[in-house]
Design a protein around this motif. Structure first.
Motif, short mmCIF file in Angstrom:
data_model
loop_
_atom_site.label_atom_id
_atom_site.label_comp_id
_atom_site.label_asym_id
_atom_site.label_seq_id
_atom_site.Cartn_x
_atom_site.Cartn_y
_atom_site.Cartn_z
N VAL A 243 0.84 -1.20 0.00
CA VAL A 243 0.00 0.00 0.00
C VAL A 243 0.88 1.24 0.00
CG1 VAL A 243 -1.74 1.30 1.27
CG2 VAL A 243 -1.88 -1.20 1.16
N GLU A 244 0.70 2.07 -1.03
CA GLU A 244 1.47 3.30 -1.18
C GLU A 244 0.56 4.51 -1.01
OE1 GLU A 244 3.51 6.01 -4.63
OE2 GLU A 244 3.09 3.90 -5.07
N LYS A 245 1.03 5.47 -0.22
CA LYS A 245 0.28 6.73 -0.06
C LYS A 245 1.28 7.85 0.20
CE LYS A 245 -3.84 8.57 2.27
NZ LYS A 245 -3.34 9.92 2.66
N ASP A 246 1.18 8.90 -0.57
CA ASP A 246 2.08 10.06 -0.42
C ASP A 246 3.55 9.64 -0.48
OD1 ASP A 246 -0.10 11.80 -0.09
OD2 ASP A 246 -0.21 11.32 2.05
N GLY A 247 3.88 8.69 -1.34
CA GLY A 247 5.28 8.27 -1.49
C GLY A 247 5.80 7.39 -0.39
N GLN A 248 4.91 6.92 0.48
CA GLN A 248 5.30 6.03 1.57
C GLN A 248 4.62 4.67 1.39
OE1 GLN A 248 4.08 8.46 4.98
NE2 GLN A 248 6.25 8.86 5.39
N LEU A 249 5.22 3.65 2.00
CA LEU A 249 4.66 2.31 1.95
C LEU A 249 4.27 1.84 3.35
CD1 LEU A 249 7.05 0.40 -0.51
CD2 LEU A 249 4.98 1.72 -1.02
N ALA A 250 3.16 1.10 3.43
CA ALA A 250 2.72 0.55 4.71
C ALA A 250 3.42 -0.79 4.95
CB ALA A 250 1.20 0.35 4.69
N MET A 251 4.10 -0.90 6.10
CA MET A 251 4.82 -2.12 6.45
C MET A 251 4.53 -2.48 7.90
SD MET A 251 8.47 -1.71 4.44
CE MET A 251 8.74 -3.49 4.43
N ARG A 252 4.85 -3.73 8.25
CA ARG A 252 4.64 -4.17 9.63
C ARG A 252 5.75 -5.13 10.04
NH1 ARG A 252 1.98 -9.75 9.53
NH2 ARG A 252 2.90 -10.54 7.59
N GLU A 253 5.98 -5.19 11.34
CA GLU A 253 6.98 -6.12 11.89
C GLU A 253 6.33 -7.49 12.10
OE1 GLU A 253 9.98 -6.65 15.76
OE2 GLU A 253 8.63 -4.92 15.61
N ARG A 254 7.03 -8.54 11.69
CA ARG A 254 6.53 -9.90 11.89
C ARG A 254 6.84 -10.31 13.34
NH1 ARG A 254 5.45 -12.92 7.26
NH2 ARG A 254 5.90 -14.84 8.41
N THR A 255 5.80 -10.47 14.12
CA THR A 255 5.99 -10.77 15.55
C THR A 255 5.65 -12.21 15.90
OG1 THR A 255 3.75 -9.96 16.00
CG2 THR A 255 5.56 -8.38 16.22
N LYS A 257 5.77 -16.39 15.78
CA LYS A 257 6.88 -17.34 15.69
C LYS A 257 6.79 -18.12 14.38
CE LYS A 257 7.99 -17.84 20.56
NZ LYS A 257 8.26 -18.78 21.67
N ASP A 258 7.16 -17.44 13.33
CA ASP A 258 7.17 -18.01 11.99
C ASP A 258 8.49 -17.58 11.36
OD1 ASP A 258 6.42 -19.17 9.61
OD2 ASP A 258 4.76 -17.81 9.17
N VAL A 259 8.67 -17.86 10.09
CA VAL A 259 9.87 -17.39 9.42
C VAL A 259 9.94 -15.87 9.50
CG1 VAL A 259 9.99 -19.37 7.86
CG2 VAL A 259 8.68 -17.36 7.18
N TRP A 260 11.17 -15.36 9.56
CA TRP A 260 11.44 -13.92 9.51
C TRP A 260 10.89 -13.15 10.71
CZ3 TRP A 260 8.84 -14.30 4.15
CH2 TRP A 260 9.69 -14.98 3.27
N GLN A 261 10.80 -13.77 11.84
CA GLN A 261 10.34 -13.06 13.05
C GLN A 261 11.25 -11.86 13.31
OE1 GLN A 261 10.22 -15.45 16.57
NE2 GLN A 261 9.41 -13.83 17.85
N GLY A 262 10.64 -10.72 13.59
CA GLY A 262 11.39 -9.50 13.87
C GLY A 262 11.76 -8.71 12.62
N MET A 263 11.48 -9.26 11.44
CA MET A 263 11.74 -8.56 10.19
C MET A 263 10.47 -7.83 9.74
SD MET A 263 14.85 -9.68 9.93
CE MET A 263 15.49 -9.46 8.27
N TYR A 264 10.61 -6.97 8.73
CA TYR A 264 9.48 -6.18 8.26
C TYR A 264 9.04 -6.63 6.87
CZ TYR A 264 9.67 -2.86 12.11
OH TYR A 264 9.61 -2.29 13.36
N ASP A 265 7.73 -6.72 6.70
CA ASP A 265 7.17 -7.01 5.38
C ASP A 265 5.86 -6.25 5.20
OD1 ASP A 265 5.42 -8.50 6.92
OD2 ASP A 265 5.85 -10.42 5.98
#
Length: 362
Positions: A243-255, A257-265
């Motif tokens: 999701v893009e708005k005003d040149g920014q993207l919406a992201m979230r931290e994976r919290t 206990k799955d792959v990539w815990q602590g990373m952002y997607d």
């Protein structure tokens, strides 16, 4: 393997160490007995080849030259520096252990194998490596390279994935280890497996042990070591909505206990199979709201990403929102600009998408 079986190999350690002095690679963690830097190298090199791990080791040592520096770091910074190595639990455990040593042990690394084993993320091999390389404790360090060397030379048929293998191979390595030079012997065993007795096409003709090696004498190099079947790889279908708005993207931290815990997607809808089109996914109420408020301007994928026990197929839908319209985001999501996104720890899959699409278009 009994002592009697090893009797004919009394010069094994001498020949191995002689080979090591002639052929070993000059690696930075071999030029120090600092337990912190040795530990750092061992954690990085788990599941990672030296050529891939070297740049990470050098960056970590530059960024965090001491255990105290690593302990004081924010976890997101550690994960960002680790980005691309995979198996991110290694980085999290390493960071937590650094903090524990600083907070509970005054910043002093344990000085014995038995004490090292008590630390989170440090197993038998890593504890033995640190104890022998930093303190020359006479304990054998047995990793995959050592399993392979011992299985081939001594003809050990035990499945290295079995519970009995660890005890058997460690006992054999311990019998061969010279108590007064454990550090060099362990380094030599590991190096010999890495560059001489390789998994495929070992250099048997120039091997100092080809006159006694069971595998060479019996043509069993491809069969040894014996290794059980790998776990079945599971296919997963990840559908990301950017999701893009005003040149920014919406992201979230994976919290979770799955792959990539602590990373952002990005916002994720996982499906049991690859969706035929976007209509297969719009039952998700958040996604339905976004599609009503914005426009899908680009799609990408599928990207195929292989993990140890998972094969991930990822598709991306880029939804652009009008600047004047307000939209709802889940509580765990926020908008980030390009500079902020660059600093977030991200899985390789997400970073690849951003590099190929977002940064080239914004």
């Amino acid at each position: 393997m009994s002592s009697k079986d090893v009797a004919g190999f009394r010069d094994y350690s001498t020949k191995l160490i002689k080979w090591y002095h002639r052929h070993h690679r000059d690696l930075p963690w071999r030029r120090t007995n600092d337990p912190y830097k040795i530990w750092l190298s061992e954690i990085i090199l788990q599941q990672t080849r030296v050529v891939q791990g070297m740049p990470y080791y050098l960056r970590f040592v530059e960024q965090y030259p001491t255990l105290q520096d690593l302990a004081a770091a924010d976890e997101k910074e550690v994960l960002r520096l680790w980005q691309g190595l995979g198996y991110y639990s290694r980085a999290r455990n390493m960071h937590q252990t650094a903090r524990l040593i600083v907070e509970e042990q005054g910043g002093q690394f344990p000085t014995s194998y038995s004490e090292l084993l008590k630390l989170k993320g440090i197993g038998a091999y890593t504890a033995a490596a640190i104890a022998s390389f930093a303190y020359n404790e006479a304990v054998a360090a047995v990793d995959g390279n050592v399993y392979r060397v011992l299985a081939r030379i001594f003809g050990v048929e035990t499945d290295i994935t079995s519970s009995a293998a660890k005890k058997e191979f460690t006992a054999l390595a311990q019998q061969l280890l010279p108590p007064d030079d454990a550090a060099t012997f362990n380094q030599a065993m590991i190096e010999f497996g890495a560059i001489q007795c390789q998994p495929v096409a070992p250099d048997c003709l120039l091997c100092p042990f080809n006159d006694v090696c069971y595998a060479f004498q019996h043509g069993a190099q491809a069969r040894l070591p014996v290794k059980g079947k790998k776990n079945k790889v599971r296919d997963r279908y990840l559908n990301y909505f950017v999701v893009e708005k005003d040149g920014q993207l919406a992201m979230r931290e994976r919290t979770t206990k799955d792959v990539w815990q602590g990373m952002y997607d990005f916002y994720l809808v996982e499906s049991p199979q690859e969706p035929a089109d976007l209509d297969d996914l719009v039952s998700d109420h958040v996604l339905a709201h976004w599609l009503e408020m914005g426009e899908v301007v680009r799609t990408a994928g599928p990207y195929v990403h292989l993990l140890s026990h998972q094969r991930i197929y990822a598709r991306f839908w880029h939804i652009r929102m009008s600047p004047e319209r307000s939209i709802l985001l889940p509580d765990e999501m926020s908008f980030y600009d390009a500079d902020e996104i660059e600093q977030l720890p991200k899985p390789v899959l997400i970073n690849s998408y951003l590099t190929e699409n977002f940064f080239n278009f914004m």
